[in-house]
Structure formats: structure tokens, C-alpha cells
Design an enzyme around this catalytic site. Sequence first.
Site, PDB file in Angstrom:
ATOM      1  N   ARG A 277      -6.232  32.957   9.949  1.00 40.74           N
ATOM      2  CA  ARG A 277      -6.726  33.656  10.852  1.00 40.74           C
ATOM      3  C   ARG A 277      -6.301  34.016  12.374  1.00 40.74           C
ATOM      4  NH1 ARG A 277     -12.253  33.671  12.629  1.00 40.74           N
ATOM      5  NH2 ARG A 277     -12.553  31.930  14.582  1.00 40.74           N
ATOM      6  N   GLU A 373     -10.343  -0.612  -2.899  1.00 44.47           N
ATOM      7  CA  GLU A 373      -9.286  -1.744  -3.901  1.00 44.47           C
ATOM      8  C   GLU A 373      -8.784  -2.261  -2.983  1.00 44.47           C
ATOM      9  OE1 GLU A 373      -7.606  -1.440  -6.767  1.00 44.47           O
ATOM     10  OE2 GLU A 373      -9.787  -0.232  -7.148  1.00 44.47           O
TER      11      GLU A 373
HETATM   12  C1  LIG Z   1     -17.324   4.541  -3.786  1.00 40.36           C
HETATM   13  C2  LIG Z   1     -17.523   3.114  -4.037  1.00 40.36           C
HETATM   14  C3  LIG Z   1     -16.723   2.731  -5.270  1.00 40.36           C
HETATM   15  C4  LIG Z   1     -16.563   0.636  -6.023  1.00 40.36           C
HETATM   16  N1  LIG Z   1     -15.744   0.729  -6.981  1.00 40.36           N
HETATM   17  C5  LIG Z   1     -15.765  -0.228  -6.886  1.00 40.36           C
HETATM   18  C6  LIG Z   1     -15.958  -0.726  -8.125  1.00 40.36           C
HETATM   19  O1  LIG Z   1     -15.709   0.188  -9.554  1.00 40.36           O
HETATM   20  N2  LIG Z   1     -15.491  -2.154  -8.511  1.00 40.36           N
HETATM   21  C7  LIG Z   1     -15.992  -2.841  -7.624  1.00 40.36           C
HETATM   22  O2  LIG Z   1     -16.115  -4.161  -8.067  1.00 40.36           O
HETATM   23  N3  LIG Z   1     -15.569  -2.969  -6.540  1.00 40.36           N
HETATM   24  C8  LIG Z   1     -16.085  -1.414  -5.988  1.00 40.36           C
HETATM   25  N4  LIG Z   1     -15.902  -1.057  -4.593  1.00 40.36           N
HETATM   26  C9  LIG Z   1     -16.250  -2.403  -3.878  1.00 40.36           C
HETATM   27  C10 LIG Z   1     -15.189  -2.405  -3.217  1.00 40.36           C
HETATM   28  O3  LIG Z   1     -13.397  -2.520  -3.553  1.00 40.36           O
HETATM   29  C11 LIG Z   1     -15.437  -3.010  -1.305  1.00 40.36           C
HETATM   30  O4  LIG Z   1     -16.122  -2.309  -1.246  1.00 40.36           O
HETATM   31  C12 LIG Z   1     -14.038  -3.997  -0.682  1.00 40.36           C
HETATM   32  O5  LIG Z   1     -13.465  -4.313  -1.396  1.00 40.36           O
HETATM   33  C13 LIG Z   1     -14.612  -3.876   0.318  1.00 40.36           C
HETATM   34  O6  LIG Z   1     -15.676  -5.156   0.471  1.00 40.36           O
HETATM   35  P1  LIG Z   1     -16.953  -4.674   1.575  1.00 40.36           P
HETATM   36  O7  LIG Z   1     -17.694  -3.413   1.258  1.00 40.36           O
HETATM   37  O8  LIG Z   1     -17.905  -5.859   1.408  1.00 40.36           O
HETATM   38  O9  LIG Z   1     -16.365  -4.738   2.821  1.00 40.36           O
HETATM   39  P2  LIG Z   1     -16.152  -6.557   4.012  1.00 40.36           P
HETATM   40  O10 LIG Z   1     -15.024  -7.560   3.175  1.00 40.36           O
HETATM   41  O11 LIG Z   1     -16.819  -7.102   4.113  1.00 40.36           O
HETATM   42  O12 LIG Z   1     -15.198  -5.366   4.575  1.00 40.36           O
HETATM   43  C14 LIG Z   1     -15.695  -4.782   5.979  1.00 40.36           C
HETATM   44  C15 LIG Z   1     -15.060  -4.712   7.012  1.00 40.36           C
HETATM   45  O13 LIG Z   1     -13.906  -5.690   7.791  1.00 40.36           O
HETATM   46  C16 LIG Z   1     -12.848  -6.189   7.449  1.00 40.36           C
HETATM   47  N5  LIG Z   1     -11.978  -7.362   7.112  1.00 40.36           N
HETATM   48  C17 LIG Z   1     -12.375  -8.347   5.911  1.00 40.36           C
HETATM   49  N6  LIG Z   1     -11.267  -9.430   6.062  1.00 40.36           N
HETATM   50  C18 LIG Z   1     -11.142  -9.419   6.823  1.00 40.36           C
HETATM   51  C19 LIG Z   1     -10.008 -10.033   7.379  1.00 40.36           C
HETATM   52  N7  LIG Z   1      -9.866 -11.646   6.747  1.00 40.36           N
HETATM   53  N8  LIG Z   1      -9.621  -9.921   8.620  1.00 40.36           N
HETATM   54  C20 LIG Z   1      -9.336  -8.637   8.969  1.00 40.36           C
HETATM   55  N9  LIG Z   1     -10.441  -7.915   8.798  1.00 40.36           N
HETATM   56  C21 LIG Z   1     -10.997  -8.572   7.393  1.00 40.36           C
HETATM   57  C22 LIG Z   1     -12.562  -5.572   6.519  1.00 40.36           C
HETATM   58  O14 LIG Z   1     -11.042  -4.837   6.604  1.00 40.36           O
HETATM   59  C23 LIG Z   1     -14.040  -4.258   6.199  1.00 40.36           C
HETATM   60  O15 LIG Z   1     -12.816  -3.710   7.566  1.00 40.36           O
HETATM   61  C24 LIG Z   1     -16.363  -0.081  -4.872  1.00 40.36           C
HETATM   62  C25 LIG Z   1     -16.432   0.594  -2.886  1.00 40.36           C
HETATM   63  C26 LIG Z   1     -16.850   1.743  -2.846  1.00 40.36           C
HETATM   64  C27 LIG Z   1     -17.301   2.680  -1.305  1.00 40.36           C
END
Ligand SMILES: Cc1cc2nc3c(=O)[nH]c(=O)nc-3n(C[C@H](O)[C@H](O)[C@H](O)COP(=O)(O)OP(=O)(O)OC[C@H]3O[C@@H](n4cnc5c(N)ncnc54)[C@H](O)[C@@H]3O)c2cc1C
Length: 393
Positions: A277, A373
Site C-alpha cells: 500500500r 473459558e
Molecule cells: C460464543 C460463546 C461460546 C461459549 N461456549 C460455551 C460452552 O460451550 N459451554 C459453556 O458452558 N459456556 C460457554 N460460553 C460461556 C462463557 O464461558 C461465559 O460467557 C463466561 O464464563 C463468562 O460468563 P458471563 O458471560 O456470564 O459473564 P459474567 O460472569 O457475568 O462476567 C461479566 C463481567 O464481569 C466480570 N467479573 C465476573 N466476576 C468477577 C469478579 N469476581 N471480579 C472481577 N470481575 C468479575 C467478568 O470478567 C466480565 O468482565 C460461551 C460464551 C460465548 C460468548
Amino acid sequence: MPAIKFKGVDFIQYDSLLTEEERLVRDTTRQFIEDNLIPIIEECNRAGRFPRELVKPMADLGFFGASLKGYGCAGMGNVEYGLMTQELERGDSGVRSFVSVQSGLVMYPIYEFGSEEQKQTWLPAMQKGEKLGCFGLTEPGFGSNPGGMKTRARKVGNEYILNGEKMWITSGSIADVAVIWAKVENENDKIRGFLVEKDRPGFTSDDVHGKWSLRASVTSGLSMQDVHIPEANLLPKTDGLKSPLMCLNQARYGIAWGAIGAAMSCYDCALQYAILRKQWRDQPIASHQLVQDKLTWMISEITKAQLLVLQVGRLKDAGKVEHQHISMAKRNNVWMALECARLSRDILGANGVADDYPIMRHMMNLESVKTYEGTHDVHSLIIGQSVTGIDAF
Ligand SMILES: Cc1cc2nc3c(=O)[nH]c(=O)nc-3n(C[C@H](O)[C@H](O)[C@H](O)COP(=O)(O)OP(=O)(O)OC[C@H]3O[C@@H](n4cnc5c(N)ncnc54)[C@H](O)[C@@H]3O)c2cc1C
């Protein structure tokens, strides 16, 4: 822009640290991805389509349950397995996620916690890609803190009856069997794992639509309303929350390698683009110091990430790896990859937002990889707990 074939990213003769077998696994996977996934992935991503036609060819190459021994599995070392996931994710995080779930989150728990009969029933068929699996731990109300789960199993006679909801489950609606984690009422709510076949009455799945991330991977909610399963479907060696956490460790390890693949794809694309580019005095943008600084940051961080995960892999092969080592590799490498995606997108200017190039797709995918994860911050807390001895969750 004419695409130049991907040749890998090796700044410090990293290849000399790998065995011939390890390089062979990497190169075979790279070729497979180049021939089979790269030509279709942007179409899959646009359409939100999982490329199911690749399941059989991936099985034929031994990608499923690759690090397990016996039952038709390839019995790869941990570094071989890692290099395989790296190359898969250079193609797409969604496809790597599919392989990680099938291998680390479904075949591994059956292998580790299952009865011989369960292993014989599922592992050879899953290795061949004839049966697919999913892993149900997360619930609508419990993500980072899965120990709070509401899903319950009740033993009645020689059956278990399951009730609950799981959310964000990769491969949920295409799986033949789900590994479901539930609290067993008759055992003081101890968390145990169950194999739930998709055709059990009361078991339903619904896909998540409108995802801007991992669009080439199926993500579903699972619902269980009085689902009866025979007691033989309990994974007999599961024993509390540590059992699903052991599975997550396997998958997190693969993610730590996979993220490097996504970073390499972005870096390689940005480097090629910057050389071709031209802006200002008909000079390539690669001649500008600020662009070189971005490329330097990326190649340095990719190199550090390669060394980190290689050491973790060597420790894993030696049976010496600790969960906090895997947390550091997952946390660092996914963050690094996301930063590489952002810098690469920037180097491509407006072209960076179009799917003629893979960068924006990787960037969007990596947002999920950062969250699942164990989120980036949860891994900070795991490492913090390890170094201070203080639980800050
Ligand atoms: C595309 C995709 C595929 C997935 N596949 C699977 C699967 O196959 N099987 C499965 O079981 N799950 C799966 N998941 C789920 C995934 O493991 C969860 O989204 C993840 O564990 C986070 O949980 P939550 O989304 O409820 O976020 P929350 O736990 O609500 O967290 C939200 C925010 O709060 C923060 N937080 C939470 N607790 C604390 C703390 N104690 N101190 C500071 N900060 C904190 C987190 O870091 C994050 O920034 C998948 C998710 C996605 C997006």
C-alpha cells in the site's frame, strides 16, 4: 491485493525448538486450513454458517480428541495438539472452538470421568466425527461463577431426572450428546456430569442469533424439563466443581495456542498490506516509522506468546503444569491477539473493516475468546490468587 501464501511467523528460529513430528502436525493442519477453510470462511462468517462439511475431513486427519490415547485417537503430545489448534484458529476461532469443544470439553470428560462402556460408546464415534458433542456448564445467571448453577439432577430409582437451563453452549443444537453439569439433590448438591442424548424427551435447544462473533460456530441455549436419563449416563468419576474445571483447563490450553494463530493471520495480512500500500510520495506505508512500530509490537508479542505457550506445553507433557500456568497463557495470548487484530485493522485503514481481509472477523471472534473459558479478568484473579495466596473473587 494479491494474497501471498502464509508461511508462518518465526522471528527467532522458533522452529528449532520444535521436533520434526511437531512441525509435521503444524504443517499438515496449515495445509488443510489453507485448502479447505480459507476459501469458504468469509462466506460462512457472513451467512452465520458452521462449515459442517469439514467435520469428516477434520476427523480423518485426527483432529478430534487428538491428545487422547486409544479409542482411535491420535495420541498427540501437548505441543503437537497446541500447534494444531494454532493453525485451526489462524483459519477461524469458530472452527477451532468446535474442535476444542468436541475434544477438550466432551471427549476429555468421557475419557477422564467416564465408565469403560461410555468410552466405548462415544469416543470412537466422536473421533470419527460421526457423533458431535457439547458442554453445558454456563447458565443464564451463572457464567464466571459456575458453582452457583441452578440445574438440578434428582435420582429416582435407576434414573436421574434433570431440570435446568444452560446458555451460550457451543455446538448446542448440532450435538448428539451434551455433557451437562448439574447439582445432585440426593448428594448434598454436589456437582456431577451427565451424558444427555439430544433426543431425550424434555431436552430442547435454541440457537443464539445476531452474534457478531464466532459466526461460523453454532451457539445455543439448552433447556431441560424433567429429562429422564438412565443412571448409566452419570459420568461416574465426576466429583464436584473441580471436574468441569479440569475440562476447562484442557480447553484453555488449546485457546492459548489458538489465539497465536489468529494473531499471526492479522499480522501477516497487515505486513503484506503495508508493503504494497502506497501513500505520500509513492512510498509504501511500511516505510513510515509509526507503521513499523505497530508491526514491531506485533512480532515481539507473538514471539513472546509462542515461547510462553511452548513452555506450558512442555510442562504439560512432563505432567508438571499447574492451572495458573494455563491461565497466564490464555490471558496473555488472547489479549495479545486482540491487540494485534486492532493494530492490523488500523494499518489496513478503511480496507480493514471489510471482509475481503480476515482481520475484522478475527477481531470480533477474539472478543468471545476473551470472555469464554474464564474471562480475562477471572484469569487475573486466578494468577493473583496463585502469587498472593489470597482469593479475590
Ligand atoms: C460464543 C460463546 C461460546 C461459549 N461456549 C460455551 C460452552 O460451550 N459451554 C459453556 O458452558 N459456556 C460457554 N460460553 C460461556 C462463557 O464461558 C461465559 O460467557 C463466561 O464464563 C463468562 O460468563 P458471563 O458471560 O456470564 O459473564 P459474567 O460472569 O457475568 O462476567 C461479566 C463481567 O464481569 C466480570 N467479573 C465476573 N466476576 C468477577 C469478579 N469476581 N471480579 C472481577 N470481575 C468479575 C467478568 O470478567 C466480565 O468482565 C460461551 C460464551 C460465548 C460468548
